[in-house]
Design a protein around this motif. Structure first.
Motif, short mmCIF file in Angstrom:
data_model
loop_
_atom_site.label_atom_id
_atom_site.label_comp_id
_atom_site.label_asym_id
_atom_site.label_seq_id
_atom_site.Cartn_x
_atom_site.Cartn_y
_atom_site.Cartn_z
N VAL A 282 47.90 3.67 21.48
CA VAL A 282 48.67 2.75 20.63
C VAL A 282 47.80 1.53 20.32
CG1 VAL A 282 50.90 3.50 21.57
CG2 VAL A 282 49.69 1.60 22.64
N ARG B 41 47.28 -2.68 19.33
CA ARG B 41 47.64 -3.87 20.10
C ARG B 41 49.08 -4.30 19.91
NH1 ARG B 41 43.45 -8.07 18.25
NH2 ARG B 41 42.15 -6.18 18.39
N ARG B 42 49.77 -3.76 18.92
CA ARG B 42 51.19 -4.08 18.70
C ARG B 42 52.11 -3.00 19.26
NH1 ARG B 42 51.33 -6.41 12.47
NH2 ARG B 42 49.89 -8.18 12.82
N GLY B 43 51.51 -1.98 19.89
CA GLY B 43 52.30 -0.91 20.48
C GLY B 43 52.63 0.21 19.52
N ARG B 44 52.02 0.18 18.32
CA ARG B 44 52.30 1.23 17.36
C ARG B 44 51.40 2.43 17.64
NH1 ARG B 44 51.62 -2.36 12.02
NH2 ARG B 44 49.71 -2.80 13.21
N GLN C 218 57.83 3.79 27.14
CA GLN C 218 57.24 2.45 27.32
C GLN C 218 57.55 1.97 28.74
OE1 GLN C 218 55.41 0.47 25.15
NE2 GLN C 218 55.27 2.30 23.86
N VAL D 266 52.77 0.38 30.83
CA VAL D 266 52.31 0.25 29.44
C VAL D 266 52.47 -1.19 28.97
CG1 VAL D 266 52.70 1.05 27.07
CG2 VAL D 266 52.91 2.66 28.98
N ARG D 267 53.56 -1.83 29.31
CA ARG D 267 53.78 -3.20 28.90
C ARG D 267 52.78 -4.14 29.59
NH1 ARG D 267 59.14 -1.29 29.19
NH2 ARG D 267 59.43 -2.09 31.31
N LEU E 149 49.60 -3.83 27.58
CA LEU E 149 49.68 -4.47 26.26
C LEU E 149 49.69 -5.98 26.37
CD1 LEU E 149 52.22 -2.17 24.35
CD2 LEU E 149 49.81 -2.56 23.75
N ALA F 66 48.11 3.51 32.33
CA ALA F 66 47.92 2.75 31.08
C ALA F 66 46.80 1.76 31.29
CB ALA F 66 49.21 2.04 30.69
N GLY G 94 44.00 -2.00 21.65
CA GLY G 94 45.26 -1.34 22.00
C GLY G 94 45.28 -0.86 23.44
#
Length: 456
Positions: free
Chosen positions: A83, A85-88, A103, A107-108, A111, A132, A146
């Motif tokens: 993903v 850097r915005r989680g997309r 998520q 993962v958070r 990020l 992650a 990302g």
């Protein structure tokens, strides 16, 4: 309630010990295996994430090409997702299909905090372990800055642990059954000689025949020692019973003589009146009977008494009591030292033994002859000797001098033959012995503290 047999108790104890040991081992093995599997998976997830990070830094365009993110871990398919850097979503492995990795907190953290970490999650209904890690901005591309997420299923690890637990349980059950069977078999073999001993002992109890002996196994183990000890006990009981029979027979014979004379004199007095000669005979018979009964009671008390634990007693004082008890005044004391000779003893018992020796010397020595009572100590042993001026006993008679009811071939008077037997029992109860050498009779006892004490 019937008690549980020893064989069953041993078998149960062996089975319980095996179950506890296998249970403890199983817990340790499963815990160790669980940690090893988790660590292996974590290393594989991290290694795949490092590969993806390198690919993103060197050739970022390859991340979106089919098959670039595919991988396997120990035969299982890895799920890889990238993903920005915005989680997309930038790219994902084909094994995910249309699914997206959840998520999870890991993962958070990657990020927002830009820190790599592990976590557990669920992909649909499948439990997974994921890793992650943040991607660097080097190389550009959509994934720069990302996060790469790598996940693997934990179902196979769970299956492995379940299989291991099942093997441990089955192995523990089999080991417990085997231990119970072996415990029963070995206990039965070990108890077989004991059962024979028990059967023999019941036969001895039922018949009362202490001359019988228990079957002794031809082994040098504890059961063999027990059998030999019990046989020695039976031999001792047999000797004691035989001695008791002889004692009762001899006592009956010795009592019968004065009782017969007493009965005859009493009948004579009843018919002819109390003539002086008959009354004198009655008095002598009563005195003889009383002395015999006194000796029998003394011997019985000494036989039944425990080993002597007395106070320090001076053998010189004992010798003086014995000399003072001589009605003819022929006995004298000779001390082979300057101080008292102390022994740990019961004073009244030693006095009786010394008096018996003096009485024996007066009775069997020459008329009017001197009697010497000598006291001394050497090499940790005290001695009290009584000697008369006669020839004494020969070697053959000396062997029987301390037997009960034994009287020498030339003995006269009304003695019972118990005086010297009482002396021997008293000496042995005090941890000593008595011996005879011609006309000299000697009691040997351990000295108190093993030394001669100075006279106070």
């Amino acid at each position: 309630m019937r008690p549980i047999a020893l064989r069953a108790r041993v078998a149960a104890a062996a089975a319980a010990a095996i179950v506890l040991a296998v249970a403890l081992l199983g817990v340790l093995v499963v815990a160790r295996l669980d940690r090893q599997l988790d660590r292996a998976m974590d290393r594989g997830l991290r290694a795949r994430a490092v590969d993806v990070a390198r690919l993103s830094a060197s050739t970022p365009k390859l991340l979106t090409m089919p098959g670039a993110l595919e991988g396997r871990l120990s035969g299982s398919t890895l799920y890889v997702q990238v993903v920005d850097r915005r989680g997309r979503l930038v790219s994902r492995s084909g094994a995910l299909g249309s699914r997206v990795l959840p998520q999870a907190p890991a993962v958070r953290r990657a990020l927002v905090g830009r820190t790599a970490s592990y976590g557990d999650a669920v992909l649909g209904s499948e439990p997974v372990r994921l890793y992650a890690a943040p991607l660097g901005a080097t190389g550009g591309g959509a994934a720069a800055g990302g996060v790469v997420i790598v996940a693997g299923t934990t179902a196979e690890n769970a299956d492995t642990l379940r299989g291991t637990r099942r093997i441990v349980l089955l192995g523990g059950a089999a080991a417990a059954l085997l231990a119970a069977a072996l415990g029963t078999l070995l206990t039965g073999r070990a108890l077989r000689p004991l059962r024979r001993l028990s059967a023999d002992a019941r036969d001895v109890e039922r018949t009362g025949d202490v001359a019988r002996r228990l079957t002794t196994p031809d082994t040098a183990d504890e059961v063999g020692d027990l059998a030999r000890t019990l046989n020695a006990m039976l031999a001792s009981l047999e000797r004691a019973r035989e001695a008791e029979r002889r004692f009762v027979g001899d006592a009956s014979h010795e009592l019968r003589t004065p009782m017969t004379a007493l009965r005859g004199n009493a009948a004579y007095v009843a018919r002819h009146g109390p003539e002086p000669e008959a009354m004198a005979d009655i008095e002598r018979d009563v005195a003889r009977l009383g002395a015999l009964l006194d000796d029998l009671l003394a011997l019985a008390r000494e036989d039944a008494a425990a080993p002597a634990i007395g106070e320090p007693v001076d053998l010189l004082a004992v010798a003086r009591v014995a000399v003072a008890a001589d009605p003819e005044g022929r006995a004298t004391v000779v001390a082979a030292g300057d101080g008292p000779v102390l022994v740990a003893a019961e004073g009244h018992a030693l006095e009786r033994a010394a008096i018996n020796l003096v009485h024996n010397a007066r009775k069997h020595g020459p008329a009017g002859g001197a009697i010497t009572v000598e006291v001394g100590a050497a090499n940790g042993h005290a001695r009290l000797s009584v000697a008369d001026e006669g020839p004494g006993l020969g070697p053959g008679d000396a062997d029987h001098a301390f037997d009960r009811f034994w009287r020498g071939p030339g003995a006269g008077g009304d003695g019972s033959g118990l005086g010297l037997a009482i002396v021997r029992v008293i000496a042995e109860r005090h941890g000593g012995r008595v011996r005879v050498d011609g006309p000299r009779f000697t009691i040997e006892l351990p000295t108190s503290h093993g030394t001669l004490k100075d006279r106070p």
